[in-house]
Scaffold this motif. Sequence first.
Motif, PDB file in Angstrom:
ATOM      1  N   THR A  58       0.844  -1.193   0.000  1.00 24.22           N
ATOM      2  CA  THR A  58       0.000   0.000   0.000  1.00 24.22           C
ATOM      3  C   THR A  58       0.880   1.244   0.000  1.00 24.22           C
ATOM      4  N   LEU A  59       0.290   2.345  -0.443  1.00 27.01           N
ATOM      5  CA  LEU A  59       0.965   3.639  -0.434  1.00 27.01           C
ATOM      6  C   LEU A  59      -0.025   4.658   0.113  1.00 27.01           C
ATOM      7  N   GLY A  60       0.224   5.121   1.338  1.00 29.81           N
ATOM      8  CA  GLY A  60      -0.674   6.071   1.983  1.00 29.81           C
ATOM      9  C   GLY A  60      -0.119   7.484   1.925  1.00 29.81           C
ATOM     10  N   PHE A  61      -1.004   8.470   2.032  1.00 30.40           N
ATOM     11  CA  PHE A  61      -0.558   9.859   1.993  1.00 30.40           C
ATOM     12  C   PHE A  61      -1.556  10.741   2.735  1.00 30.40           C
ATOM     13  N   ASP A  62      -1.072  11.858   3.243  1.00 28.16           N
ATOM     14  CA  ASP A  62      -1.936  12.917   3.751  1.00 28.16           C
ATOM     15  C   ASP A  62      -1.171  14.227   3.628  1.00 28.16           C
ATOM     16  N   ASN A  63      -1.914  15.324   3.421  1.00 33.81           N
ATOM     17  CA  ASN A  63      -1.287  16.637   3.289  1.00 33.81           C
ATOM     18  C   ASN A  63      -2.274  17.720   3.692  1.00 33.81           C
ATOM     19  N   ASN A  64      -1.799  18.948   3.750  1.00 34.84           N
ATOM     20  CA  ASN A  64      -2.643  20.063   4.181  1.00 34.84           C
ATOM     21  C   ASN A  64      -3.548  20.582   3.061  1.00 34.84           C
ATOM     22  N   GLN A  65      -3.497  19.919   1.913  1.00 36.43           N
ATOM     23  CA  GLN A  65      -4.373  20.168   0.759  1.00 36.43           C
ATOM     24  C   GLN A  65      -4.435  21.664   0.406  1.00 36.43           C
ATOM     25  N   PRO A  66      -3.303  22.231  -0.011  1.00 34.60           N
ATOM     26  CA  PRO A  66      -3.328  23.631  -0.448  1.00 34.60           C
ATOM     27  C   PRO A  66      -4.243  23.822  -1.661  1.00 34.60           C
ATOM     28  N   ARG A  67      -4.755  25.002  -1.804  1.00 40.78           N
ATOM     29  CA  ARG A  67      -5.705  25.312  -2.884  1.00 40.78           C
ATOM     30  C   ARG A  67      -5.038  25.141  -4.251  1.00 40.78           C
ATOM     31  N   SER A  68      -5.751  24.444  -5.151  1.00 41.49           N
ATOM     32  CA  SER A  68      -5.323  24.256  -6.548  1.00 41.49           C
ATOM     33  C   SER A  68      -3.922  23.661  -6.649  1.00 41.49           C
ATOM     34  N   MET A  69      -3.603  22.763  -5.748  1.00 41.80           N
ATOM     35  CA  MET A  69      -2.290  22.101  -5.772  1.00 41.80           C
ATOM     36  C   MET A  69      -2.439  20.724  -6.399  1.00 41.80           C
ATOM     37  N   ASP A  70      -1.815  20.533  -7.554  1.00 38.56           N
ATOM     38  CA  ASP A  70      -1.834  19.227  -8.209  1.00 38.56           C
ATOM     39  C   ASP A  70      -0.798  18.327  -7.543  1.00 38.56           C
ATOM     40  N   CYS A  71      -1.169  17.079  -7.293  1.00 35.03           N
ATOM     41  CA  CYS A  71      -0.275  16.127  -6.626  1.00 35.03           C
ATOM     42  C   CYS A  71      -0.399  14.772  -7.317  1.00 35.03           C
ATOM     43  N   LYS A  72       0.725  14.230  -7.712  1.00 29.21           N
ATOM     44  CA  LYS A  72       0.714  12.898  -8.314  1.00 29.21           C
ATOM     45  C   LYS A  72       1.980  12.159  -7.897  1.00 29.21           C
ATOM     46  N   ILE A  73       1.899  10.832  -7.927  1.00 27.89           N
ATOM     47  CA  ILE A  73       3.031   9.968  -7.613  1.00 27.89           C
ATOM     48  C   ILE A  73       3.237   9.039  -8.799  1.00 27.89           C
TER      49      ILE A  73
END
Length: 309
Positions: A58-73
């Motif tokens: 598994t690959l888990g993640f969490d973040n402060n979810q900034p506005r309009s921030m694209d995130c990919k792995i």
Amino acid sequence: MKSKLLFALPFLSFATVANTNPYLETQNKEVSRTIFKGQRVNIPVRPMLSPDRRHLVTLGFDNNQPRSMDCKIEIYDSANTLLHYLDCRSGIGEHSFATPIAHWTDGHYAIISLYNADFSQPSQRYEGNFRFNYGDSSRIDNDYLPKWWKQTYDVVGLDANTDFDNDNFTLIQEYFGNSKPNDATSYPKYDPVIDFDETHSAGTSMWVNFGRPETEWLEIVPTYNKKVKSLELEVDTRDRARNQSVVIFVHDEDNNRVYPSYLKFPGKLSVALDEPVEVEKLKVKVIARHYSSNITAQYNVKVNATFEE
């Protein structure tokens, strides 16, 4: 009919905050960055793994979810081939990979890619944590089921052909079909076709001058199966060298010849052994040469070996 088991398998997604499986080892990657508007940041991840921790479960993640921030792995193999593309824009979640995941080998790596698409302010602060959860991939009970999987479902000590939950599917069918062996309502998601042959590769790039042969040694170490059954030579060159050749001689760990002859480019590029040969590892001698003046030829050499149980 047989099918190869590849690392690039589909994945499932569901929300969670942490790895709760005690049989998985977590390797964390924390990210704390100020990212300016219109800026893309690529963060490489190269986990340090012990030899028995090779299943990325598994690959888990969490973040402060900034506005309009694209995130990919993105996950790549050692040849820079994209194996997985995972979306982490939701701020919190976990990707659960379909079993079986092929071994995370040396040279595999991940890229966390962040892009700030919010142009209403000069920058944003990104705070996140990524958890790569690995299972013990060593064999247990002399079958093909990894230790982490049998521990997770409390089936250590049971034969792979056991139908633990009485749903007419054996443990090995449930594993390769990505279902739960302790839940009679969980069935394989497809009819698993199991091919236990393993193919391992080693390669090099060689620069060769006129009339001066170059020699290199490669090593191939099988994971489970120890009997090599076939060998293949792949060579890529874009140089117009006359009388060019790449020749490989294949030995075992004690320097005994595994194949009595040799493989050559141009010429015989693959061979099936008359009888599989049991080895701990293969030592491959590569000799490259050409006879064209005024050029230095490049040969990209790859040797594939297929092993059976």
